[in-house]
Design an enzyme around this catalytic site. Structure first.
Site, PDB file in Angstrom:
ATOM      1  CE  LYS A 113      -4.478  -1.961   1.850  1.00  0.00           C
ATOM      2  NZ  LYS A 113      -5.529  -1.601   2.703  1.00  0.00           N
ATOM      3  CE  LYS A 200      -6.432  -9.609  -3.385  1.00  0.00           C
ATOM      4  NZ  LYS A 200      -6.756  -9.582  -1.958  1.00  0.00           N
ATOM      5  CE  LYS A 203     -13.024  -3.563  -2.308  1.00  0.00           C
ATOM      6  NZ  LYS A 203     -13.731  -3.166  -1.015  1.00  0.00           N
TER       7      LYS A 203
HETATM    8  P1  AMP Z   1     -10.798  -6.311   1.165  1.00  0.00           P
HETATM    9  O1  AMP Z   1     -12.034  -6.208   0.130  1.00  0.00           O
HETATM   10  O2  AMP Z   1      -9.597  -6.499   0.187  1.00  0.00           O
HETATM   11  O3  AMP Z   1     -10.778  -5.615   2.035  1.00  0.00           O
HETATM   12  O4  AMP Z   1     -11.213  -7.883   1.615  1.00  0.00           O
HETATM   13  C1  AMP Z   1     -12.385  -8.190   2.484  1.00  0.00           C
HETATM   14  C2  AMP Z   1     -12.315  -9.744   2.737  1.00  0.00           C
HETATM   15  O5  AMP Z   1     -12.409 -10.228   1.685  1.00  0.00           O
HETATM   16  C3  AMP Z   1     -10.893 -10.184   3.641  1.00  0.00           C
HETATM   17  O6  AMP Z   1     -10.975 -11.101   4.149  1.00  0.00           O
HETATM   18  C4  AMP Z   1     -10.124 -10.718   2.097  1.00  0.00           C
HETATM   19  O7  AMP Z   1      -9.372 -11.722   2.356  1.00  0.00           O
HETATM   20  C5  AMP Z   1     -11.361 -11.151   1.226  1.00  0.00           C
HETATM   21  N1  AMP Z   1     -11.322 -11.520  -0.087  1.00  0.00           N
HETATM   22  C6  AMP Z   1     -10.802 -10.241  -0.927  1.00  0.00           C
HETATM   23  N2  AMP Z   1     -10.518 -10.487  -2.361  1.00  0.00           N
HETATM   24  C7  AMP Z   1     -11.041 -11.889  -2.420  1.00  0.00           C
HETATM   25  C8  AMP Z   1     -10.605 -12.702  -3.331  1.00  0.00           C
HETATM   26  N3  AMP Z   1     -10.628 -12.325  -4.765  1.00  0.00           N
HETATM   27  N4  AMP Z   1     -10.772 -13.941  -3.221  1.00  0.00           N
HETATM   28  C9  AMP Z   1     -11.146 -14.563  -1.953  1.00  0.00           C
HETATM   29  N5  AMP Z   1     -11.207 -13.600  -0.884  1.00  0.00           N
HETATM   30  C10 AMP Z   1     -11.028 -12.545  -1.093  1.00  0.00           C
END
Ligand code: AMP
Ligand code: TRP
Length: 339
Positions: A113, A200, A203
């Site tokens: 980040k 992956k 956003k």
């Molecule tokens: P974030 O939106 O990155 O803050 O993630 C929120 C939650 O979703 C966290 O527990 C991440 O580990 C999970 N997560 C985010 N992107 C993915 C993905 N592409 N596949 C699986 N889990 C995800």
């Protein structure tokens, strides 16, 4: 709160749309765990301030995420907003004094980040808050004495730091006060971007790299229709990353089991048509999305009441946080305010 049950805690940042990666990777698990455990789920707005942000948008995103989480099945009594439980930040300070500086410097999320921020030039600025982010996360977890923390694999390093802090605190005050929280991963492996199945779904990579759970039907169908199926790097005899990801999405949605099986049989027989695979994937996601969107609309009809309900649940959840903080201050040699 039922004392015989285990405590589950997890949090999510209010930083925009919820996508099928978040949903299948973490949030679906939150919903399912509610049947068995005491669950506490937070929308972490203090964490969202660690990257450049707009104050007006932050508050909008918080309420938007409240409605999204309730629509997918999180129970209102289990949901709180972090800034309505300010004890998290006070515990964060105490934990700062138990957290080794070197461990924070090694956090890969901080490195990634801060690089993103540096790449933004003048707009980007690397705050001490971004560096300290994992200590606040440890406070989120330990203030509820969580046994389990359901998150995606990317959070393992932060969970390990929470255990380091808990252990150092226990050693420092001479009491096994905190239990060590354990990570829970879902059965669904990482969901990949349909536009680039080697990275992956997320956003931060841009609009085409995530499919919003609350997107309209036409957009979901269009994104699946244009999903990349051939990445050109698949060894002969292996399923390409793009095809794997579409199968994974159908399976995770759990509403097209027969179609899944027959598509898999066709794949094995060597006559799978990608257009069929895509149409079943789109049907599976659209059907889920419709159910959630309907619930969201119903919740929005009582917008004021729902907001009030979440303020109330945050107030109830805060009592547990206040109790822990009181005990921690006592153990740390600090004074407690008498109200
Ligand atoms: P974030 O939106 O990155 O803050 O993630 C929120 C939650 O979703 C966290 O527990 C991440 O580990 C999970 N997560 C985010 N992107 C993915 C993905 N592409 N596949 C699986 N889990 C995800
Ligand atoms: N860092 C987590 C993420 O990016 C969000 C988070 C903050 C969290 N506090 C938490 C997750 C406590 C689990 C427990 O997804």
């Amino acid at each position: 709160m039922d004392q015989t049950k285990k405590t589950v805690l997890s949090c999510i940042q209010p930083t925009g749309d919820m996508h099928f990666g978040n949903y299948f990777g973490a949030v679906k698990n939150w919903v399912d765990l509610q049947a068995k455990h005491n669950c506490v789920y937070g929308i972490v707005d203090y964490h969202a301030m660690t990257m450049p942000y707009s104050p007006k948008k932050l508050r909008e995103n918080v309420w938007n995420l409240v409605f999204n989480l309730l629509a997918v099945g999180v129970e209102p009594d289990n949901l709180f907003i972090q800034s309505l439980v300010p004890e998290h930040t006070e515990l964060c300070w105490i934990f700062n004094c138990y957290c080794p500086f070197g461990n924070l410097s090694r956090m890969t999320q901080f490195k990634d980040k801060s690089k993103d921020n540096a790449d933004m030039g003048k707009e980007g600025f690397i705050s001490a808050g971004l560096f300290d982010y994992p200590v606040l996360q440890a406070a989120d977890i330990l203030i509820y004495k969580a046994d389990y923390v359901p998150v995606g694999k990317d959070q393992d390093q932060h969970l390990e730091l929470s255990r380091v802090i808990a252990q150092r605190f226990n050693n420092g005050v001479g009491k096994e006060y905190f239990v060590m929280p354990e990570t829970l991963h879902t059965d669904t492996p990482k969901i990949m971007s349909t536009a680039d199945p080697l990275r992956k779904m997320s956003k931060s990579a841009g609009e085409k790299h995530y499919i919003g759970v609350f997107s309209d039907e036409a957009r979901i169908r269009k994104q699946i229709k244009s999903a990349v199926t051939d990445t050109g790097e698949t060894p002969v005899g292996e399923m390409s990353a793009g095809i794997q990801n579409l199968f994974r999405l159908i399976k995770a949605a759990g509403n097209q089991e027969e179609a899944y099986q027959s598509l898999m049989d066709e794949y094995k027989a060597g006559n799978l048509k990608y257009v069929d695979l895509k149409s079943v994937t789109a049907d599976a996601l659209v059907s889920l999305s419709h159910t959630f969107a309907e619930r969201r609309l119903a919740l929005l009809e009582n917008k004021k009441d729902v907001k009030q309900q979440i303020k109330q649940s945050s107030h109830e959840i805060r009592k547990k946080a206040q109790q822990t903080l009181k005990e921690v201050k006592e153990l740390s040699g600090l004074l407690n305010v008498k109200y």
